[in-house]
Write an enzyme that holds these catalytic residues in place. Structure first.
Site, PDB file in Angstrom:
ATOM      1  N   ASP A 266       0.835  -1.195   0.000  1.00 20.99           N
ATOM      2  CA  ASP A 266       0.000   0.000   0.000  1.00 20.99           C
ATOM      3  C   ASP A 266       0.873   1.249   0.000  1.00 20.99           C
ATOM      4  O   ASP A 266       1.910   1.275  -0.651  1.00 20.99           O
ATOM      5  CB  ASP A 266      -0.917  -0.034   1.237  1.00 20.99           C
ATOM      6  CG  ASP A 266      -2.273   0.607   0.995  1.00 20.99           C
ATOM      7  OD1 ASP A 266      -2.323   1.848   0.981  1.00 20.99           O
ATOM      8  OD2 ASP A 266      -3.257  -0.119   0.810  1.00 20.99           O
ATOM      9  N   HIS A 294      -3.734   5.609   4.029  1.00 21.06           N
ATOM     10  CA  HIS A 294      -4.405   4.392   3.578  1.00 21.06           C
ATOM     11  C   HIS A 294      -3.774   3.118   4.119  1.00 21.06           C
ATOM     12  O   HIS A 294      -4.455   2.233   4.638  1.00 21.06           O
ATOM     13  CB  HIS A 294      -4.401   4.396   2.046  1.00 21.06           C
ATOM     14  CG  HIS A 294      -5.394   3.487   1.415  1.00 21.06           C
ATOM     15  ND1 HIS A 294      -5.050   2.233   0.954  1.00 21.06           N
ATOM     16  CD2 HIS A 294      -6.708   3.634   1.145  1.00 21.06           C
ATOM     17  CE1 HIS A 294      -6.115   1.659   0.416  1.00 21.06           C
ATOM     18  NE2 HIS A 294      -7.148   2.477   0.523  1.00 21.06           N
ATOM     19  N   SER A 456     -11.300  -1.236   0.123  1.00 19.42           N
ATOM     20  CA  SER A 456      -9.951  -1.225   0.704  1.00 19.42           C
ATOM     21  C   SER A 456      -9.978  -1.650   2.161  1.00 19.42           C
ATOM     22  O   SER A 456      -9.024  -2.243   2.672  1.00 19.42           O
ATOM     23  CB  SER A 456      -9.345   0.178   0.607  1.00 19.42           C
ATOM     24  OG  SER A 456      -8.987   0.494  -0.703  1.00 19.42           O
TER      25      SER A 456
END
Length: 534
Positions: A266, A294, A456
């Site tokens: 990521d 994220h 996600s």
């Protein structure tokens, strides 16, 4: 008493090494009829340090007898080596030379032998942000012909994945990138290479960019399960649909064969986060900072430290089943196909059990060859790859890597088990599954916590379950894992397009022991454990 002893645990590995060295030196001096009072004093001091460190490191359990015998054998072997050196120097040096040459050949031939040893871990990677094309050459000897073919375009051709460790099980080492200045020639170059007969395939080195993070306001005010003392446990609504007391009971009952490694590919992960650091294993310090939010959010969902009276819980309730590691493949939320595949290779070569990828973008079926090869490589090395379905409210078959072969593709549902408005559907995916993906509260950099929406967020939830499953049954394949997740999952309001929702308790209960094989693996793994404090 136990706490006092545990504080000396760090001395154990060093004291064992020191004790072994001193024993060899003293023994060889004795052979020469020489003595040293200082060395003898140091030896007895080290013996005391060894026993205290041993007790602190391992505690008091029946298996400590096996560890003690192992250490005695190490000491005995070291003494014999010392004796050979001083009494039979020629024999010793000859044997050492043979072993050195043998290890050299072993290293050189490791790919053909398909070894999976830590000493052969792959190095980190670099990728070319500006490369536009990715191709696979049929014969490496034909590379000069390819370069000559593209000479007029001033093309820079670089091996895409030179760091790959096990070249015998893949052809990814035959992949190259092409970087040109004038993009108007891209179609011409593609056609020329396709017609040359020199390559197997060519595709765009696509650029992927994370969509803007959708922050949500988490309103969950339900009482958290009584077994959890994490202050934000009530915000994890997915746990309200799990018998957490039953889940904890079965986790305490089952003994992991290994601690499974979950790799988060990521934006990086904040390795110093208060609720992650004790479950985090660093692969390279450059991946230990988050270039966005994220990656850290995904890592918390997968493996936040539980029952530490800090932050949030994860499914790793006892802390014994999984760890989390980061590889930055989309720095700042932007990466290329090459960078993502680089990360997959690196994770696979470093013993990943689960690779979690909450990323991707639109594509066509013709543009999956490199991804498929990378996924197969990871699968062949023992990793299960789990990916996000995407947030476009479309069929996931038009998204990559969601639609690739050999991955488990995750859709998102809300607290009422409806498909999330944004979630792609997985009706055409071979291994489609659902997990909570709306109002998901988790870790963010600098010790913070926020609620995000997205497939996600659903993906690392599934990765967490898969990690526990792999810790109990390390040889579990992707197909076997999916069959368990699907058969034990629960229906959603639209199961046909979301897949069943993962039910961790049912899935873990369904994991069967491999009997003597698992017992033998577990025994050897435990026997070769020198530092239980990690």
């Amino acid at each position: 008493m136990e706490q006092i002893l545990s504080s000396f645990a760090a001395f154990y590995p060093l004291s064992l090494i020191t004790l072994t060295v001193l024993a060899v030196v003293i023994y060889t001096l004795d052979i020469k009829n020489q003595t040293s009072r200082i060395l003898n004093f140091m030896f007895f001091g080290t013996v005391i340090s060894y026993f205290i460190g041993f007790a602190g490191n391992y505690g008091f359990e029946p298996f400590m007898i096996a560890w003690g015998i192992r250490d005695l054998l190490i000491l005995h072997f070291a003494l014999k080596i010392g004796e050979l050196f001083f009494i039979e120097k020629r024999f010793f040096m000859g044997t050492l030379s043979v072993l050195t040459i043998g290890m050299g050949l072993l290293f050189y031939q490791k790919d053909n032998l398909n070894l999976n040893l830590n000493i052969f871990q792959a190095n980190s990677f670099e990728f070319d942000n500006s490369a536009e094309l990715l191709f696979d050459i049929k014969n490496i000897e034909d590379l000069p012909k390819v370069k000559n073919l593209l000479k007029e375009y001033n093309a820079e051709i670089i091996q895409a994945f030179p760091q790959i460790a096990s070249t015998s099980i893949t052809e990814l080492d035959n992949c190259y990138t092409i970087d040109i200045d004038d993009l108007s020639f891209l179609k011409e170059i593609i056609e020329k290479l396709k017609n040359s007969g020199l390559i197997n395939w060519i595709e765009d080195n696509e650029v992927y960019k994370l969509p803007a993070i959708e922050v949500s306001t988490n309103q969950n005010d339900k009482q958290p399960p009584s077994i959890l003392n994490d202050p934000y446990a009530a915000k994890i609504w997915g746990f309200n649909h799990i018998d957490m007391a039953g889940f904890l009971k079965i986790l305490k009952k089952k003994k992991p064969v290994k601690k499974a490694k979950i790799f988060i590919l990521d934006t990086g992960v904040d390795a110093t986060h208060e609720d992650l650091k004790d479950n985090y294993i660093s692969l390279n310090s450059k991946y230990d900072q988050d270039t966005n939010k994220h990656g850290t959010h995904c890592a918390g969902i997968a493996c936040a430290v539980t029952n530490n009276q800090i932050g949030i819980p994860s499914l790793n309730l006892t802390g014994k089943f999984t760890s989390v590691t980061s590889i930055t493949v989309i720095p700042g939320g932007r990466g290329t196909q090459e960078s993502i595949i680089d990360g997959m290779i690196l994770a696979a070569d470093n013993g990943a059990d689960v690779i979690s990828m909450s990323l991707g973008g639109r594509t066509t079926p013709e543009r999956q060859k490199a991804y498929n090869a990378a996924i197969k490589y990871a699968n062949d090395k023992g990793a299960i790859v789990v990916v996000a379905a995407g947030n476009s409210n479309q069929n996931a078959k038009s998204h990559i890597p969601a639609s690739c072969e050999g991955v488990i593709t995750v859709s998102a549902i809300d607290e009422n088990f409806n498909k999330a408005d944004f979630s792609n559907d997985v009706s055409d995916m071979k291994y489609g599954i659902a997990a909570p993906g709306v109002n998901i509260y988790s870790t963010t950099p600098n010790g913070q916590y926020e609620s995000f929406n997205g497939t996600s967020m659903a993906t690392p939830f599934v990765a967490a379950v898969l990690g526990i499953m792999k810790s109990l049954q390390p040889d579990l394949s992707t197909e076997e894992a999916y069959q368990i997740l699907s058969s034990t999952g629960v229906e959603t309001k639209s199961t046909k397009i979301t897949g069943k929702c993962v039910q961790p308790l049912n899935a873990i209960t369904n994991i069967k022991s491999k009997g003597a094989k698992v017992s033998a693996i577990k025994f050897i793994d435990k026997l070769m454990t020198f530092d239980t404090q990690k």
